[in-house]
Design a protein around this motif. Sequence first.
Motif, short mmCIF file in Angstrom:
data_model
loop_
_atom_site.label_atom_id
_atom_site.label_comp_id
_atom_site.label_asym_id
_atom_site.label_seq_id
_atom_site.Cartn_x
_atom_site.Cartn_y
_atom_site.Cartn_z
N ASP A 131 0.84 -1.19 0.00
CA ASP A 131 0.00 0.00 0.00
C ASP A 131 0.88 1.25 0.00
O ASP A 131 2.11 1.17 -0.04
N THR A 132 0.24 2.41 0.06
CA THR A 132 0.98 3.67 -0.06
C THR A 132 2.00 3.84 1.04
O THR A 132 3.15 4.25 0.79
N VAL A 133 1.62 3.54 2.28
CA VAL A 133 2.55 3.70 3.40
C VAL A 133 3.73 2.75 3.26
O VAL A 133 4.89 3.14 3.49
N ASP A 134 3.48 1.51 2.86
CA ASP A 134 4.57 0.55 2.67
C ASP A 134 5.54 1.02 1.59
O ASP A 134 6.77 0.88 1.73
N VAL A 184 8.12 9.55 7.47
CA VAL A 184 6.85 9.30 6.79
C VAL A 184 5.71 9.59 7.75
O VAL A 184 5.74 9.18 8.91
N THR A 185 4.71 10.31 7.27
CA THR A 185 3.51 10.59 8.06
C THR A 185 2.36 9.76 7.52
O THR A 185 2.21 9.57 6.31
N ARG A 186 1.54 9.25 8.43
CA ARG A 186 0.37 8.47 8.05
C ARG A 186 -0.86 9.37 8.21
O ARG A 186 -1.09 9.93 9.25
N GLY A 187 -1.63 9.48 7.17
CA GLY A 187 -2.83 10.30 7.20
C GLY A 187 -3.70 9.96 6.01
O GLY A 187 -3.56 8.89 5.40
N PRO A 213 -0.61 9.85 2.87
CA PRO A 213 0.72 9.66 3.47
C PRO A 213 1.79 10.41 2.68
O PRO A 213 1.74 10.48 1.45
N THR A 231 4.69 12.17 -2.44
CA THR A 231 3.52 11.31 -2.33
C THR A 231 3.55 10.28 -3.46
O THR A 231 4.29 10.44 -4.44
#
Length: 380
Positions: free
Chosen positions: A113-116, A136-139, A142, A158
Amino acid sequence: MSAATVTIPMAPATKGLRIDRPAMIKIVPRTIKSQCGVEMAVWKDRKLTSEIESLSSEAHRAKLRQAASDFEALIKAVYPDAEITMTGSFAAGVDLPTSDLDFSLSIPSLQGDTVDKLLSMRRRLQHRRHFSEHWVTRGMVPVLYMMHSGTRIDIDVTIDNEPPKRNTKLLIDSGLLDSRFQTLCRAVKTWASKSGVENSREGRLNSFSVCLLLIHYLQQVGVLPADLAGTQWRSANQDSLGALFYGFMRYFSRFDFRTKRISVRLGKALEKDPLASLIVVEDPYLNPEFNCARTVRQFDIFERILEEFREAERSIRETHRLGISDYRNRIEEEGKERDWQILEWEWSATPETFWEEEKLVGRKRAWPKVVRADGSEVRN
């Protein structure tokens, strides 16, 4: 020797003589009435235009170009299949001396996924030259944050993020339709930032919604077309930057945000749903309409934004400045004044005990009496 007699001729009689004095000349500054409807002195228009044109910083732009070049070279070296798209103010030509860099990447070789994907990028990039401070920020979106060590420019990365691409394209196209847009946009963003109108993290407008406000105004005065999708356009409005900036402030100082919403896609203001947000600025691409000004949720902040428009209009009308008020200092001073007013009110309400308890002794005030349902009193 006899005394000499000196005869002094008499001045001619002035009775009835009229002496004309030069009349007082009142110098009235030459004014111009612009096509956008504002009237201002020529000297004021020139000084305001000069101030707007001076907002660009070529030195900071050189740093942005250097950081962008190093970042793109790094990504291509690590991820040869990467598709790199620069977004944001620098890509659109509306950057300020405080602007950073924004990139949206598409990397097919990354899995997850995007965070990974962003965490994987962080592990591979954190020991590379020229860049530091990776996190890295999670929101909702991300973001991988980096810093270019040589220029101290922040970079926001991003993955597969389409909205910034569309928004940047809209700003670029607006600049191609009329070159005054980019310069005016820098001036409006400078005002919005320094006055406190733009700060989405604190419940105010975000940068893109401020740009949309400017596009909407320029559509109303004929600088930009109502249909931004058109490719052929030549504006008949030849107003100066100073007149357009003043007109922007005057337009929104009188705009009724309570009953109207702004649609850049249709090129006009429409009736607003009474239950909608305080300020509604429609996203020109999303359907159903998405409110870009949704961050403004508190009524006191909404009123403050309206006041800043009125203050900027008044400042330009009475001076020749951009109308940038010292928002934060004024808020602080107003808060101190309000605290002192509350203190005076409390003292006047209990003059016999307030000074002794609060100023001299510092004892806590007695708790109010609490009465049970059966009428008995609870002792403190």
